[in-house]
Design an enzyme around this catalytic site. Structure first.
Site, mmCIF file in Angstrom:
data_model
loop_
_atom_site.group_PDB
_atom_site.id
_atom_site.type_symbol
_atom_site.label_atom_id
_atom_site.label_comp_id
_atom_site.label_asym_id
_atom_site.label_seq_id
_atom_site.Cartn_x
_atom_site.Cartn_y
_atom_site.Cartn_z
ATOM 1 N N ASN A 46 58.097 59.023 109.984
ATOM 2 C CA ASN A 46 57.797 59.993 111.029
ATOM 3 C C ASN A 46 57.483 59.572 112.216
ATOM 4 O O ASN A 46 56.628 58.871 112.702
ATOM 5 C CB ASN A 46 56.160 60.734 110.343
ATOM 6 C CG ASN A 46 55.473 61.648 111.164
ATOM 7 O OD1 ASN A 46 56.321 62.275 112.131
ATOM 8 N ND2 ASN A 46 54.376 62.018 111.186
ATOM 9 N N TRP A 47 58.471 60.111 113.020
ATOM 10 C CA TRP A 47 58.673 59.686 114.489
ATOM 11 C C TRP A 47 57.405 60.273 115.235
ATOM 12 O O TRP A 47 57.314 59.702 116.293
ATOM 13 C CB TRP A 47 59.862 60.013 115.102
ATOM 14 C CG TRP A 47 61.028 59.126 114.622
ATOM 15 C CD1 TRP A 47 61.061 58.341 113.403
ATOM 16 C CD2 TRP A 47 62.497 59.099 114.964
ATOM 17 N NE1 TRP A 47 62.140 57.906 113.246
ATOM 18 C CE2 TRP A 47 63.089 58.128 114.184
ATOM 19 C CE3 TRP A 47 63.147 59.806 116.033
ATOM 20 C CZ2 TRP A 47 64.514 58.228 114.448
ATOM 21 C CZ3 TRP A 47 64.432 59.509 116.192
ATOM 22 C CH2 TRP A 47 65.192 58.597 115.257
ATOM 23 N N LYS A 48 56.775 61.062 114.903
ATOM 24 C CA LYS A 48 55.800 61.950 115.568
ATOM 25 C C LYS A 48 56.631 62.328 117.141
ATOM 26 O O LYS A 48 57.558 62.424 117.006
ATOM 27 C CB LYS A 48 54.631 60.957 115.921
ATOM 28 C CG LYS A 48 53.827 60.538 114.626
ATOM 29 C CD LYS A 48 52.343 60.001 114.729
ATOM 30 C CE LYS A 48 52.146 59.377 113.296
ATOM 31 N NZ LYS A 48 50.819 59.329 113.167
ATOM 32 N N HIS B 294 50.689 67.927 107.939
ATOM 33 C CA HIS B 294 50.168 66.500 108.355
ATOM 34 C C HIS B 294 48.936 66.701 108.859
ATOM 35 O O HIS B 294 48.343 67.636 109.667
ATOM 36 C CB HIS B 294 51.258 65.996 109.497
ATOM 37 C CG HIS B 294 50.882 64.655 109.605
ATOM 38 N ND1 HIS B 294 49.942 63.994 110.549
ATOM 39 C CD2 HIS B 294 51.534 63.380 109.327
ATOM 40 C CE1 HIS B 294 50.003 62.749 110.574
ATOM 41 N NE2 HIS B 294 50.962 62.433 109.987
ATOM 42 N N GLU C 168 47.705 65.500 111.640
ATOM 43 C CA GLU C 168 47.656 65.996 112.927
ATOM 44 C C GLU C 168 47.840 67.559 113.135
ATOM 45 O O GLU C 168 47.188 67.863 113.910
ATOM 46 C CB GLU C 168 48.593 65.030 113.794
ATOM 47 C CG GLU C 168 48.204 63.488 113.609
ATOM 48 C CD GLU C 168 49.307 62.403 113.801
ATOM 49 O OE1 GLU C 168 50.247 62.858 114.083
ATOM 50 O OE2 GLU C 168 49.007 61.397 113.559
ATOM 51 N N GLU D 54 47.664 61.003 102.449
ATOM 52 C CA GLU D 54 47.462 60.228 103.650
ATOM 53 C C GLU D 54 46.070 60.322 104.036
ATOM 54 O O GLU D 54 45.656 61.375 104.665
ATOM 55 C CB GLU D 54 48.344 60.990 104.749
ATOM 56 C CG GLU D 54 49.866 60.892 104.559
ATOM 57 C CD GLU D 54 50.554 60.747 105.870
ATOM 58 O OE1 GLU D 54 51.410 59.668 106.121
ATOM 59 O OE2 GLU D 54 50.477 61.639 106.637
ATOM 60 N N GLY E 48 47.590 55.615 111.782
ATOM 61 C CA GLY E 48 47.782 55.194 113.183
ATOM 62 C C GLY E 48 46.647 54.471 113.549
ATOM 63 O O GLY E 48 46.316 54.017 114.880
ATOM 64 N N SER F 111 49.140 53.623 108.031
ATOM 65 C CA SER F 111 49.313 52.141 108.417
ATOM 66 C C SER F 111 50.138 51.515 107.560
ATOM 67 O O SER F 111 49.710 50.114 107.291
ATOM 68 C CB SER F 111 47.846 51.622 108.703
ATOM 69 O OG SER F 111 47.437 52.192 109.700
ATOM 70 N N GLY G 291 54.326 56.272 109.933
ATOM 71 C CA GLY G 291 54.568 56.680 111.039
ATOM 72 C C GLY G 291 55.019 55.487 112.128
ATOM 73 O O GLY G 291 56.265 55.272 112.342
ATOM 74 N N GLY G 292 54.018 54.820 112.739
ATOM 75 C CA GLY G 292 54.169 53.746 113.819
ATOM 76 C C GLY G 292 55.623 52.817 113.453
ATOM 77 O O GLY G 292 56.279 52.465 114.109
HETATM 78 C C1 PEP Z 1 51.959 59.350 109.520
HETATM 79 O O1 PEP Z 1 52.213 59.687 110.754
HETATM 80 O O2 PEP Z 1 52.006 60.092 108.726
HETATM 81 C C2 PEP Z 1 51.426 57.915 109.384
HETATM 82 C C3 PEP Z 1 51.207 57.538 108.062
HETATM 83 O O3 PEP Z 1 51.349 57.282 110.523
HETATM 84 P P1 PEP Z 1 51.019 55.770 110.521
HETATM 85 O O4 PEP Z 1 52.091 54.887 109.590
HETATM 86 O O5 PEP Z 1 51.190 55.269 112.131
HETATM 87 O O6 PEP Z 1 49.620 55.573 110.117
#
Ligand code: PEP
Length: 251
Positions: free
Chosen positions: A9-11, A95, A97, A167, A173, A212, A233-234
């Site tokens: 997930n590049w966000k 998600h 967010e 999640e 994040g 994470s 994500g990251g």
């Molecule tokens: C996400 O954006 O769905 C996510 C899990 O982010 P991260 O891996 O950065 O926690």
């Protein structure tokens, strides 16, 4: 054997220049596998670039959101048919967010899930509790409610072939990890809840973990029996990290 998937997930990150470098590195580092599907879920403006770069290769792609409407006067929205035009296979739905920052409630998430299904996209349905909810012992209530909203709107059959992602909001994040056992417990709960309606479907559906995930914790997380891959994500923005996470999930 259940399907396994690692989706990035590049966000709201990237640029034409940076994406090109990242995609080149991912293509070089990820070989087609019958054990694991790889995907990147990218910002809408980059779908053309990503589809051109990845077409015919080992890595699928998708979007991070979808309108619940098929077409019409919905300024700023993007429909499922538009995502299909760009070759998307996946779309992230619900998600945290989107739920938290854009007030997407369970009803809207369910409507988006249905919109994805109408056009043949595979929704990646995200569910998870906040830290306060976990501390109050409400994890199963929250995740169960989020799942039930989609079941009520779409019916159990609509979940066949969909992807679920647990999640925990407090692990996204933040660098704060859910332990493999905490993750396994929630995944088993989700599978059992679906199993009450359809045991076969529950046994086959892929449930990803997100929060994470990094190369260092991926092997332990991906080894849990009810974890079928990751939503990342990251670490999906760093080619070598995403490739290492995929290697951990390819079992
Ligand atoms: C996400 O954006 O769905 C996510 C899990 O982010 P991260 O891996 O950065 O926690």
């Amino acid at each position: 054997m259940r399907a396994r998937l690692v989706a990035g997930n590049w966000k709201m990150h990237g640029s034409l220049h940076d994406n090109a470098r990242l995609l080149d590195a991912l293509k070089a580092g990820l070989e087609r596998s019958d054990k694991l599907t790889y995907a990147v879920c990218v910002p809408f403006p980059y779908l053309g670039q990503v589809s051109a770069a990845l077409a015919g290769g080992a890595i699928a792609w998708g979007a991070q959101d979808i309108s619940e409407h098929d077409a019409g006067a919905y300024t700023g929205e993007v429909s499922g048919a538009m995502l299909k035009d760009f070759g998307c296979r996946f779309v992230i739905v619900g998600h945290s967010e989107r739920r938290g920052l854009y007030a997407e409630d369970d009803g809207r998430v369910a409507a988006k899930f249905l919109a994805a299904r109408r056009v043949g996209l595979t929704p990646i349905l995200c569910m998870g509790e906040t830290l306060e909810q976990r501390d109050r012992g409400e994890t199963q209530n929250v995740v169960g409610r989020q799942l039930d909203a989609v079941l009520a709107a779409a019916g159990i059959a609509a979940l066949a072939g969909a992807v679920l992602a647990y999640e925990p909001v407090w692990a996204i994040g933040t660098g704060r990890n859910a332990t493999p056992q905490q993750v396994q417990d929630v995944h088993a709960f989700i599978r059992a809840r679906l199993g009450a309606s359809d045991r076969g479907l529950a046994g086959n559906i892929a449930i990803l973990y997100g929060g994470s995930v990094k190369p260092g914790n991926a092997p332990e997380l991906m080894a849990m029996p009810d974890v079928d891959g990751g939503l990342v994500g990251g670490a999906s923005l760093v080619a070598k990290d995403f490739i290492a996470i995929c290697a951990a999930a390819r079992r």
